[in-house]
Design a protein around this motif. Sequence first.
Motif: not given
Length: 604
Positions: A411, A413, A415, A436-439, A451-453, A482
Amino acid sequence: FPVENIRNFSIIAHVDHGKSTLADRLLEITGTISTTGHNKQVLDKLQVERERGITVKAQTASLFYNHEGTNYLLNLIDTPGHVDFNYEVSRSLSACQGVLLVVDANEGIQAQTVANFYLAFEAQLSIIPVINKIDLKNADAERVEKQIENMFDISKDECIRISAKLGTNVERVLQEVIEKIPPPDVSTNDPLKALVFDSTYDHFRGVIANIALFGGEIQKGHKIMSSHTKKTYEVSEVGILTPNEQPVQKLYAGQVGYLIAGMKEVTEAQIGDTLCLHKQPVEPLPGFKSAKPMVFAGMYPADKSEYNNIKSAVEKLTLNDSSVTVHRDSSLVLGAGWRLGFLGLLHMEVFNQRLEQEYNASVILTAPTVPYKAVLSSAKLIKEYRGEEITIINPSEFPDNSMVSAYLEPTVLGTIITPDEYIGKILALCQTRSAVQKDMVYIDEHRVMLKYLFPLNEIIVDFYDALKSLSSGYASFDYEDAGYQPADLIKMDILLNGNSVEELVTIVQKEKAFTVGKTMCERLKDVIPRQLFEIAIQAAIGSKIIARETVKPYRKDVLAKCYGGDISRKMKLLKRQAEGKKKLRKIGNVEVPKDAFISVLKRQ
Ligand code: GDP
Ligand code: MG
C-alpha cells in the motif's frame, strides 16, 4: 578553497516549478556557462530529459561566485521532481547543507513540494523558500507565501520572489545561499572520507563516481578503498563538474566532485559507499536506504539474437540508475529475458526509452505488477519455498490458495493537493480505487490537501492520468510507501484462442476480477490487429471464463491497393508491412503488438 567559503546546496520543487531554469540562471550569473546562447535546462543532459522536458537524473555543477570581495565555491545539485525519482532527491540531499525550495507563484504548493520539503526538513537542512514565475499574469506570490507559512511554518519574510525565466532577483538567491546555508562541517586534516552519492558509466573511461568529501583530500595516485567491498583502487583522475567534468589537482574536504579509479565492474561504485585511503580505514558514513522497487515487469529482447547486446546495455544502464533491480527470467514465448523492478511506471518508461535511445536496444515489456506477498500455510511441505512468507514479483508464479493462508498487497499513502471545486470528483475516483481517506485539510481558502491509503496496484498504471484529467490538470499527486495489508487476491489468466498467455497473467482483487477481466479483453481487442482467422480473447479464473471478446478475421492485402504495375510502389508497400510485423510478436498463432502488454492495464 577554505571550507568556510564552500556551500553545498540543492534545488527542490514540484515538477515544472522551474528548478532547471533557475539552475541555468545561476550557472550564467556565475559565468559557468555563457549568456550569449539560449540556455534551456542545460543540466538536463539526457535525450529523454530533453524530449519529455523532465529531469530524471540529478546533476551537479560547481559555481564560483564573488560576494563582497570573497570568492565562494557553490556546489549546486539539480534534482528531479517527479514522484518516481524521489530517491534521487534524498540521495542528493545527503551531500548538501541547504536547499532552495522553489514554488511556482501561480500553482502554489503542490504534492511534491510537500514531499520534498519534508525530505529536506528531516535531513535538518537550511531551507530557503523561493517563489518563482512572478512574471506570469496569474502569479499570486502573496497567496503562496501564506501557504508556505501555513504548511511549513516559514515566515513569509524569508521568501524570495523571482522570475527564473527573466532572471529577476536571481542574484538575491545566490546571496541568501551564502548567508543562510552553513559551510560543510568538515576538516581537511581528518583522514579521507568520501561519500559516493551518484555514479555514471562512461563507455571509454569506465565508472565515474560523484563524491562529496566529508574529510581529508584526494588526488591522482592515491590508493583508496571501498568501505563496502574492501576492494582497493588507484585514483587516476579527480575533478569538479562545471557541469562537464573538469579535472583538478586535488579535491578537499567540503568539496563535491568526481573521481575515476579504474572501477570497471558495474557493481563497484556502490551508491552510498564511503571511500577512504587504503591505509586509513574510517567509520563509514550512514548509507542510503536502498530504493525499493514498486513495480515489476518482464523485459525481453524484441529480437532474440539481440540478447547479449541488451544484457550489456541493461547492465550499463543500471549502473547509471541503481534503483532498478534485475533478475534473470524466461518465458516460453519471449525467450530469455529479465524481470526488472522499477520505482514507478514513469521510471519504467524512461528506462525503456533510454535503452532504445542510448543503446539502440529494442525490447518488449510485459504488463507491470506490484510485489504481492503470500503467507504459506504449510511451508514445510513445499520444498521450493524455504520461508513462511514469499514475495511474488511474477504473476505466473502466484501460488495457489490451497497452500496459502493469507495474501498481502503493498500500500501507499498518497497526497493529493487540489482546488476545492474538484473534491467531489476526486473522492469518487479514490473510491473506485479502493482507497481509504486518512486526512483532509485546507492549505488556504480554496485549496485542499487529501491523504489516502491506496493499494499500490490501484495507482501504478493510470491513476495520475485520471486525476489530472478530472481536475483539468490542477490536482497534483505524490505517494510514499505504507507497508503491506491483507487482500483477497486471485490469479486471472488471459487466453488467446484457448491458449493461456503467461505474459498476461494478472493478479486482481477478487471482487474486481470481473470488471478488470472485461476491460482487459476490450483493450486487447483494440490493440490486436485483425488477422487471417478469428481470435477469441478470454479472461479466466481457474477454468471459469469470465469475459470474452472476438477479433474478426481480415485479410490485409496491401497489394490490392496497387493498381497498375508500379513495381517500386509495390516494393515500398511490402517493406512497410514487413516493418509493421517487426513490432508484432507471435503468441501461439496470434500476433500481438509489443506494447499491448502495458496498454491492456489502463482503465480510462
Ligand atoms: P523543473 O521541472 O522544475 O526543472 O522546471 P523547468 O525549469 O524545466 O521549467 C518548467 C517550465 O516552466 C519551463 O517551460 C520553463 O520555461 C518555465 N519557467 C521556469 N521559470 C519560469 C519563470 O520564471 N517564468 C515563466 N513564465 N516561466 C518559467
Ligand atoms: Mg528539471
